[in-house]
Design an enzyme around this catalytic site. Sequence first.
Site, short mmCIF file in Angstrom:
data_model
loop_
_atom_site.label_atom_id
_atom_site.label_comp_id
_atom_site.label_asym_id
_atom_site.label_seq_id
_atom_site.Cartn_x
_atom_site.Cartn_y
_atom_site.Cartn_z
N PHE A 161 0.74 -1.14 0.05
CA PHE A 161 -0.08 0.01 0.03
C PHE A 161 1.01 1.28 0.12
O PHE A 161 1.55 1.49 0.97
CB PHE A 161 -0.97 0.02 1.30
CG PHE A 161 -1.86 1.04 1.38
CD1 PHE A 161 -3.11 0.79 0.56
CD2 PHE A 161 -1.94 2.24 2.03
CE1 PHE A 161 -4.33 1.58 0.63
CE2 PHE A 161 -2.76 3.01 2.18
CZ PHE A 161 -4.12 2.68 1.12
N LEU B 128 0.97 5.01 -0.03
CA LEU B 128 0.32 6.13 0.24
C LEU B 128 1.15 7.25 0.51
O LEU B 128 1.44 8.40 0.04
CB LEU B 128 -0.88 5.96 0.95
CG LEU B 128 -1.39 7.39 1.59
CD1 LEU B 128 -2.08 8.27 0.12
CD2 LEU B 128 -2.62 6.90 2.30
N PRO C 213 7.35 11.46 1.94
CA PRO C 213 8.20 12.53 2.93
C PRO C 213 7.42 13.47 3.32
O PRO C 213 7.67 13.98 4.53
CB PRO C 213 9.29 12.75 2.24
CG PRO C 213 9.73 11.43 1.14
CD PRO C 213 8.19 11.21 0.72
N ALA D 296 4.00 14.15 3.49
CA ALA D 296 2.79 13.74 3.64
C ALA D 296 2.68 12.54 4.28
O ALA D 296 2.62 11.32 3.77
CB ALA D 296 2.04 13.64 1.96
N ARG E 157 12.01 -14.87 39.69
CA ARG E 157 13.22 -13.92 40.10
C ARG E 157 12.99 -13.80 41.56
O ARG E 157 11.83 -13.27 42.20
CB ARG E 157 12.98 -12.66 39.32
CG ARG E 157 14.03 -11.45 39.64
CD ARG E 157 15.47 -11.76 39.48
NE ARG E 157 16.09 -10.74 39.80
CZ ARG E 157 17.74 -10.73 39.80
NH1 ARG E 157 18.17 -11.76 39.69
NH2 ARG E 157 18.20 -9.61 40.14
N GLN F 261 11.01 -2.48 33.26
CA GLN F 261 11.04 -2.09 34.44
C GLN F 261 11.18 -3.33 35.51
O GLN F 261 11.88 -3.29 36.43
CB GLN F 261 10.32 -0.90 35.06
CG GLN F 261 10.58 -0.22 36.46
CD GLN F 261 11.58 0.68 36.12
OE1 GLN F 261 12.02 0.79 34.98
NE2 GLN F 261 12.37 0.77 37.17
N GLU G 16 -0.44 3.83 10.80
CA GLU G 16 -1.92 3.76 10.59
C GLU G 16 -2.74 4.91 11.39
O GLU G 16 -3.70 4.76 11.80
CB GLU G 16 -2.62 2.38 11.07
CG GLU G 16 -1.99 1.24 10.57
CD GLU G 16 -2.84 1.13 9.38
OE1 GLU G 16 -3.93 1.49 8.99
OE2 GLU G 16 -2.16 0.58 8.25
#
Length: 386
Positions: free
Chosen positions: A122, A124, A127, A129, A271, A339, A366
């Site tokens: 696809f 569309l 750079p 736009a 852990r 973390q 998207e």
Amino acid sequence: MNFQLTQEQDMLVEAVRSFVEKELLPHEEAVDRADAVPPELAAQIRAKAIAAGFYAFNMPEQVGGGGLDYLSQALIERELSKVSWALHVFVARPSKILMACQGAQIEDYLLPCVRGEKVDCFALTEPGAGSDANAIKTRAVREGDDFIINGSKHFISHAGHADFAIVFAVTDTYEHNGRKRNAVTSFLVDRDTPGMTIRRGPKCVSNRGYHTSEIFFDDCRVPASKVLGEVDKGWEVANAWLTAGRVMVAANCVGQAQRALDAALQWSADRKQFGQPIGTYQGISFKLADMATQIRAAELMTLHTAWKMDQGTMTDGEAGMAKLFASEVLGRAADEAVQIFGGMGLMDEGPVERIWRNARIERIWEGTSEIQRHIISRELLRPLLR
């Protein structure tokens, strides 16, 4: 309200989950390190996906696709997303925009994509736009029975192994509310068409092995028979299918977030520090509780939005909400997983840093989070500003 999945949907989820675990996940680390998917592996995944009946599950039965409803598609996307896009892209979902194919285009493009004989991409974004799609500069000028295309595209996913591109180009301009707007046409352009060049784009840290490309058009001559839909009606063709894609991105985010939580849960149980599992400390257990709560909310929102799509009642704002919320939940879940793992969370010995890297793109492609907020707020305000 009935939140129970059907027996068929439960079986579908289990089948896809098993496929991901057996056929995709074993290759993820090697693909990430090599930043490439070997062609033979891609072909193997595609063949197994076709044999399993997963290929083209988003396309209607009348053209040979799976014919699944949007809710079932969202469930599949949730499971496929538990592995990097570099691999699960080969369990292909042809662009549903190809349903606009007419005449010879059906045999040349639509049906081969459904059968797995051809792959589309696809094209569309440019750079200049990205979020502002109306700013595209690629032009197609009519010359007899042909169009001459000039311009460029970038960030075009999997163009490197696509057989043709669905290309959007400006073919006219018009005035709307005092502003100049572009009339855009969609074209089906084969990769070996003279004047079209595809090359690898900048390297991305997310989804290594899933490359984006740049496409250049230099007096690229395309027959008028390759127009997808109608001349100057490209936006109508695209918008008919793009909104639904945001719900599938939301489903992808839910699956990735669940994978991050599952990894964090297992680590928290295994852990030990100060003589006991770190999950028994409130500083960790409350993180897990928040992650699980937010992921549940994102999942329910996403599946409800997919259900509304099936009922024909979903709005653009609701699709935007699902994409916005799920992608941001994923970002928080991936960060919290790092973390919880501490230093090991940033080592490439395990999947957590990969999930964290891959998660970041979801708030951008998207439609960025900012664009989703624009769509949502516009829909909220429109009835009050008339």
